[in-house]
Design a protein around this motif. Structure first.
Motif, mmCIF file in Angstrom:
data_model
loop_
_atom_site.group_PDB
_atom_site.id
_atom_site.type_symbol
_atom_site.label_atom_id
_atom_site.label_comp_id
_atom_site.label_asym_id
_atom_site.label_seq_id
_atom_site.Cartn_x
_atom_site.Cartn_y
_atom_site.Cartn_z
ATOM 1 N N ARG A 1 49.819 41.722 30.398
ATOM 2 C CA ARG A 1 48.739 40.817 30.012
ATOM 3 C C ARG A 1 47.402 41.549 30.046
ATOM 4 N N MET A 2 46.443 40.998 29.317
ATOM 5 C CA MET A 2 45.058 41.447 29.399
ATOM 6 C C MET A 2 44.278 40.396 30.173
ATOM 7 N N PHE A 3 43.553 40.847 31.194
ATOM 8 C CA PHE A 3 42.732 39.958 32.008
ATOM 9 C C PHE A 3 41.252 40.234 31.764
ATOM 10 N N HIS A 4 40.429 39.186 31.857
ATOM 11 C CA HIS A 4 38.980 39.340 31.782
ATOM 12 C C HIS A 4 38.362 38.966 33.129
ATOM 13 N N CYS A 5 37.287 39.652 33.481
ATOM 14 C CA CYS A 5 36.618 39.459 34.763
ATOM 15 C C CYS A 5 35.161 39.083 34.527
ATOM 16 N N HIS A 6 34.655 38.169 35.339
ATOM 17 C CA HIS A 6 33.315 37.607 35.135
ATOM 18 C C HIS A 6 32.522 37.630 36.437
#
Length: 283
Positions: free
Chosen positions: A140-145
């Motif tokens: 999976r590709m994860f995004h971080c904020h």
């Protein structure tokens, strides 16, 4: 260059040694990281990182590289989680990650391990290459904020309460995505009381929740009951913890297949700052 050929687990290594080696290995990392022994202990507890399932590369008693592994079960694990891999500058260029896994994967397989998972920053091409060469593939590709919460929402009839006994069987049904290892329910439970869970209540019913590590202000999970969405409950939860903890916040590992979650976070003031791949190897 001194070449390392002594690979063994980390049962003999103190937390002080591990944190020192970790900080040396990550001194020039993409994202600045510095772990005190107490912070490393918290991380090891939350991610269930176990010395007996972890790997070190040694020159005598000098720890030059490591892989910290957590387990999905204390006595009969079938999944390992790579919660940190590092090679100190003096020992780089030796393909130590591949060599450590090459030596230990047969042992893991014999012990009943069937899968190893990890996260790696998407721009960290050398690490991705090392894991790929070790047999890992992208899941999976994860995004971080991260950022400062800017929403100021008040939803009539909503009460926010902190709970020390969340009904996770119920709250888990609110989630639209399978959490990454560190954001999972077992991880949140292991982190308690450092991580607190707040519930949004409407007419006596739990309508949403947020779990956040108080000291780092890192959100572990946030979700709203499907029947209560589009009513500002998620924003109310964010606003509440931002006011209670007083500072910028972050959340990592939002699945790219759930863009509405990232859009909600960005609208609330938490901007995207990096992405990660979740990778795995089946053994």
């Amino acid at each position: 260059m001194i070449f390392l050929h002594d690979f063994r687990d980390l049962r003999g290594e103190s937390t002080e040694t591990l944190s020192h080696t970790f900080n040396e290995a990550f001194s020039d990392y993409i994202v600045p990281m510095h772990l005190t022994p107490s912070i490393l202990e918290q991380k090891m507890k939350a991610e269930n990182l176990r010395r007996e399932w972890s790997i070190g590369a040694f020159h005598g008693n000098d720890l030059g590289a490591f892989i910290l592994h957590g387990t999905d079960h204390d006595t009969r694990p079938t999944i390992l989680y790579n919660g940190g891999t590092g090679v100190t500058p003096a020992y780089r260029g030796q393909h130590l990650i591949q060599k450590m896994y090459q030596q230990f994967i047969p042992r893991y397989k014999e012990a009943g391990i069937r899968k190893i998972i990890l996260e790696v920053i998407s721009s960290n091409l050398p690490a991705i290459k090392a894991y790929t060469n070790s047999g890992f593939h992208k899941l999976r590709m994860f995004h971080c904020h991260k950022g400062t919460i800017t929403v100021h929402t008040t939803t009539p009839g909503v009460t926010i309460r902190e709970t020390d006994q969340p009904e996770w069987a119920v709250l888990s049904t609110f989630m639209d995505m399978t959490p990454a290892w560190s954001n999972s329910v077992p991880g949140i439970q292991r982190e308690y009381p450092a991580t607190a869970t707040f519930e949004a209540i409407i007419d006596g019913q739990v309508a949403g929740f947020i779990s956040v590590h108080k000291e780092s202000r890192r959100i572990r999970n946030i979700a709203v009951h499907p029947g209560f969405r589009r009513r500002g409950i998620g924003s109310t939860l964010l606003q509440h913890v931002a006011a209670a903890l007083n500072g910028p916040m972050s959340i990592i590992n939002i699945d790219e297949k759930n863009p509405e979650i990232s859009a909600f976070l960005e609208k609330a003031g938490l901007q995207h700052f990096l992405s990660q791949y979740e990778m795995a190897i089946e053994i």
